[in-house]
Structures are given as structure tokens and as C-alpha cells.
Motif scaffolding. Sequence first.
Motif, PDB file in Angstrom:
ATOM      1  N   MET A   1       0.817  -1.219   0.000  1.00 24.24           N
ATOM      2  CA  MET A   1       0.000   0.000   0.000  1.00 24.24           C
ATOM      3  C   MET A   1       0.845   1.259   0.000  1.00 24.24           C
ATOM      4  SD  MET A   1      -1.506   0.078   3.843  1.00 24.24           S
ATOM      5  CE  MET A   1      -1.760  -1.579   4.412  1.00 24.24           C
ATOM      6  N   ASN A   2       2.154   1.095  -0.158  1.00 21.24           N
ATOM      7  CA  ASN A   2       3.046   2.246  -0.224  1.00 21.24           C
ATOM      8  C   ASN A   2       3.025   3.069   1.064  1.00 21.24           C
ATOM      9  OD1 ASN A   2       4.931   3.965  -1.318  1.00 21.24           O
ATOM     10  ND2 ASN A   2       3.450   5.164  -2.497  1.00 21.24           N
TER      11      ASN A   2
ATOM     12  N   GLY B   1       2.496   4.862 -10.410  1.00 22.31           N
ATOM     13  CA  GLY B   1       1.039   4.780 -10.355  1.00 22.31           C
ATOM     14  C   GLY B   1       0.653   4.071  -9.077  1.00 22.31           C
ATOM     15  N   TYR B   2      -0.309   3.157  -9.184  1.00 19.49           N
ATOM     16  CA  TYR B   2      -0.726   2.472  -7.966  1.00 19.49           C
ATOM     17  C   TYR B   2       0.104   1.228  -7.679  1.00 19.49           C
ATOM     18  CZ  TYR B   2      -3.530  -0.323 -11.215  1.00 19.49           C
ATOM     19  OH  TYR B   2      -3.941  -1.108 -12.245  1.00 19.49           O
ATOM     20  N   LEU B   3       1.052   0.934  -8.571  1.00 24.24           N
ATOM     21  CA  LEU B   3       1.923  -0.212  -8.317  1.00 24.24           C
ATOM     22  C   LEU B   3       3.073   0.216  -7.415  1.00 24.24           C
ATOM     23  CD1 LEU B   3       2.744  -3.182  -9.091  1.00 24.24           C
ATOM     24  CD2 LEU B   3       4.220  -2.128 -10.790  1.00 24.24           C
ATOM     25  N   SER B   4       3.286  -0.498  -6.358  1.00 28.48           N
ATOM     26  CA  SER B   4       4.424  -0.201  -5.498  1.00 28.48           C
ATOM     27  C   SER B   4       4.901  -1.493  -4.845  1.00 28.48           C
ATOM     28  CB  SER B   4       4.038   0.813  -4.422  1.00 28.48           C
ATOM     29  OG  SER B   4       2.979   0.311  -3.639  1.00 28.48           O
TER      30      SER B   4
END
Lengths: 507, 147
Positions: free
Chosen positions: B12-13, B52-55
Motif C-alpha cells: 500500500m506504499n 502509479g498504484y503499483l508499489s
Amino acid sequence: MAKGKMTPEFKVLRDMEKCVSCQVCHRLCSNDAHLYDPDTGVVTSEDSRCVGCHFCESLCPTGALVIRRNPSEIKLNALWSGRALEDISRQSTTGGVLLTGMGNDRPFPVYFDHLLLNASQVTNPSIDPLREPMELRTYLGGKPDRLEVKEGQKPEEVLKSFLASQIPLETPILFTAMSYGSISLNAVKSLAMAAKEAGTLWNTGEGGLHPDLYPYGPHLVVQVASGRFGVHKEYLEAGAAIEIKIGQGAKPGIGGHLPGEKVTEEISRTRMIPAGTDALSPAPHHDIYSIEDLKQLIYALKEAVRYRKPVGVKIAAVHNVAPIASGIVRAGADFVVIDGLRGGTGAAPRVIRDHVGIPIELAISVVDQRLREEGQRNRASLIAAGGFRNSADVIKAVALGADAVYVGTSALVALGCHVCQKCYTGKCNWGIATQDPYLTKRLNPEIGARRLVNLLRAWSLEIKEMLGGMGINALESLRGNREQLRAVGLAETDMKILGVKPAGEAW
Amino acid sequence: MKKIFIHEEYCMNCRLCEVHCIVQNSKTRNIIKAYKGEYPKPVPRVLVEEQGYLSFALQCRHCEDAPCLEACITGAMRRDPESGAVLADEERCVGCWMCIMVCPFGVISRNVEGKRVISKCNLCQGEEIPVCVKNCPNEAIVFEEEK
């Protein structure tokens, strides 16, 4: 822009001695309530944006954050409460219907809290569930009026009567209908995985069945609701049971509305509607205007699955719930679901959620009583839903006459939900009521399923303990056994409707 | 050997892995002192990569065929025969940064404490589970036996 008239609902208290400016809160808040200033290296908070979900509080590595209700108080007034003023203020700002999520939060009496359980003393032995077998298994589905047997060797030879299909539940607690769309796929996966492991059922809601979830079909109730989203042959055949949804406790009499922004590519495929369009579930089923019409749909669905799966009907608990339930059973439903006043929702007008329907305790009682009086209680299982907070609520519902209960809010709380009632915004920080890819990944279904299984296990153990205390070794023996309940602080009429005696009165 | 594996779909970064790595590699191992009292602040040996939403959290992969071992001119970089982890001996490191140049994952960095040595994940030697894994709130990194 004209300034709003109300003060923020919450206050973010940040202990600056402890805050290390690690920015975890700033990075994660979907409402942007935490702000980081790179010039000063300090994290601050914007109280008016906080919805009180406590996500930041739970992740803050130093415990520097506490979310409190804003201590700012209006002049004390029993009629014109802060909430009444805030509602008027919000409506005079927006001109719209006030939306909300989750279940009724008004202080209506919770009858469960006025009911007490019995226990054995001296004259009848209590049972220790750790030493002796204790049966929580419940079978969902219609039971025959009588069992006819003939001589024979094998069990299947002996039974002469026709048995309608039954679904065995290892615990009388099921996961209620929460659609993929209203909650994230990871939340649905958590429920599905947990239901499979715990030997109970989960429910698709009106969201259709995502291709990844077909393996969890044997533990699934597929819903057919007024929008008929995602209903097709494979869908009906995938589940263990079919549920026709007429009403929902949080919003009896009104339909559903999944805003187009939430209808992503995957949801559009699962619901079989174009992406980005609003998913509107009409208030009534447009082909059901009578019990006879309902009967047609029940039998159409039974035909569709060749009578191999039970078909049930879900209604909201309203004033006429007993005669309606009676009609539903007559129409051929194998189980009836009653969703009470405190049932939850992903989005509903607040005025409906807070003021329509009747409490589930009364509804279970009148429905069970009515079906018994008519001699048809055996023809359908009764599932109660709406605001079950703990195992005591569950066992009291069973004693009042329910076969099993549906839990929704409790399950979500197990997944992290703090009941901030902002599901309708789609910005759930816990990754539950959202489709935002930044947020949905916050819910790891492995962890979610583990927590749900733990919850069901804990409640089941407690139910066994309470049953044992009453000297009962099977949940079936408690069903509708209202002698095991006594009322405290209830009016005569309440007790009459609940069918329970006041505390202090013997058998 | 046991290694750290990534489940990027659940990251979730939040970067709590970085926070706890900083604490673990600080002098006091106390989060408030590490952040507020130690200068320069220790560098995290795990870094969250995001697009982006990838972490996902990335730290030394402790490669089987580790290029840093080949590149090290002083033998400071060595493989621990017991745990199989790739460890850096700070006494021997001369700060030539060759390991930084060859690391295909970019997970070796310069130590900021003024000493000309490198800083990299040592799988929290002495701890049962690396602190980043232990403190990941969503089990997006796990410490498991290599399959």
C-alpha cells in the motif's frame, strides 16, 4: 465560495513530540487529511477532511496520532442536537438527499440487550463442550412435513419421503449479501475464502460473480435482485443456493444505485453492464407485484437449476413482515431471509436507513410464531440479518426462532472497518468499500480470510459454551426455544411480541 | 535459504518498511531518537519503488549469482556461509562504489554517516525475521524459504 456553517466532525490530535514526520499518514489518507510541508519537514492535519476511519491511527509507528470527536460543542439542546443542525446545514448547502453507509446508528432499543439466557443449575446438568460433543451444524432448506420410512439396509433405501436439497452449515453464521462493486474484490475474496474454510456460506449480493470466484461456488448464495445484474445460467448453477432479493434492511422499499465511477471494466463485465454507467437496481422487481408473481420467479429459478438448489427470498423487516413471510413460504421458498432495521448498506438515503423498518428481534419472533401457527415453519429455514454484533446476539436470535444469521458489518469490522459510514464515497481507506486501485490493495485477502475464520471460530466456541450452560447439546434444540430467554426492562407488549417471559418468572 | 519475497499486489506504499529499517540501523534503535536525535539520519536499506498504484518494497535480493561479489575489489562483499546472505564488511569496504554500479536492482547505497562505505540489507542479522517483513502491515513482503 460561501463558507460552510458547521465545524469539523473530528479533530486530528498529533503529538508533535512523537511525530517523526515519516509521512505514513500523509501518504495513505484517501481524504487528504494529512499534509506534508517539504519546506519545513512537518506533517500537519486538516481536521475538516477527516472522516474518522482511524486508518492513520492504526498505522502510525509512534502512536503520535489520535482521532477524536471535535470537542467543539453547540449549545445543549435535546431537540436540536448537533447532528440535527449538521444535517440541515449540509442539506442547505447541497440541496440533496443525505447519503450514508452501514446500518442504522440511531439509539433505537436493541432488544437483544434486554434478553438474558438461561443456564442449568442442580436439577438439570450443564454440558462441557470441551468434553462432550456439541452440534452447531444447521441444514438450510425446506424440511418435509413428516418422514416416511420403509424397511431396508442402506440409508437411501430406508427413506421414502422426498427431501428437498439441504445445505449443511458448520456454524449458523453466514456472510450476508455484499456485492462486488459495493465492496472491493479483495473484500469479496476474503469472505469467499473464509466461508469455504469455515464451512458456511457467502453471498454475491447483486454484483454478479467474478470469474476468479467460481471455485468458491459450493459455499455461495447467488442473489437475484431487481436489477438482475450478472444473472446467467452459469451464475445460477455456480452457487449452492439462490436468493431472490426483494428488500434490504437498511433501505426497505427503495432500490440500489452504484454510481458509474465505481463501474470499472471488471465490474462492468461481472455485472454485464457497460463500464462507467450507473448500475440502477429498481425499487421493486418489475415482474413481481404479488405473491403469485414471486412464486413464478421462485419456480422459474428452481426449474433453471433442476430443483437441485434451495431458492430463498430476502425481505426487509417491515410492519407486515409476518404475513409477507408466510406468503413467501407458501410461494415455495426454501428459506426466508429477514433483514432488520439495523441492517447495513453501501449507500442509502440516511432518512430511509434511520427511519424505515422494524427491529430484527421482533421480526424473527413474529415470523417464527406465524409460520408455526400455520404449520409451515418446517417448510423453510429462517435466516435473520441486521446488526448482529456478537455470539450472544446470534444465540438469542436462534432462541427467538431463527435457523441462522447473516452477518455483514461484523465481518467488515473483522476486515478493518471502523464504521465511519462513508462507504458511499468510494474512498474507504481500509480497502473495503472502494474500487480505487490505490485503496483496494490495502486489503490482503489472505489476512482478511484468516481474521474472518477466527471470528467465526470464536463466536462458534462461545455459542457452544452458552449452549452447554443451558444443558443443550445441539443448536437445533434451541431454535424457537424462547423459554431459554427472559426479558429485562421491556414493556408487556414487547414481551408478548417476543414471546418471552420477564426475568424472575419461572417456567 | 530464507529470502524476502514481494507481493506487490498488497503493497500500500505506506513505507513502514523503510521507517523500521531506519530504526533498526540507527544507533539507538528507538524510533523517536533515530528520527529526531541522530544526524545524519540512517538511510533505509529497503526502498519502496512506485509507479502509479503499483508499489513494492525492494531490498537486496541476495542473488545466487551476485554481481556485487564479483565486482568487490577488497573482498568486503561476501556471502555468509551459514545464512547464504550477501553481507558487506564495513571495515574492509573502501567506498569504490563498484557494487553500486553493478547491482541490477539498485539496492546498494552509500552510507551517509561520513564513512566511505556502502549500505545494504543484511536481512537483519540476529533477528528472526527482518524488521521490514515483521512490520509490514499487509504482509506485502514475506520472509520465506526459497521454493
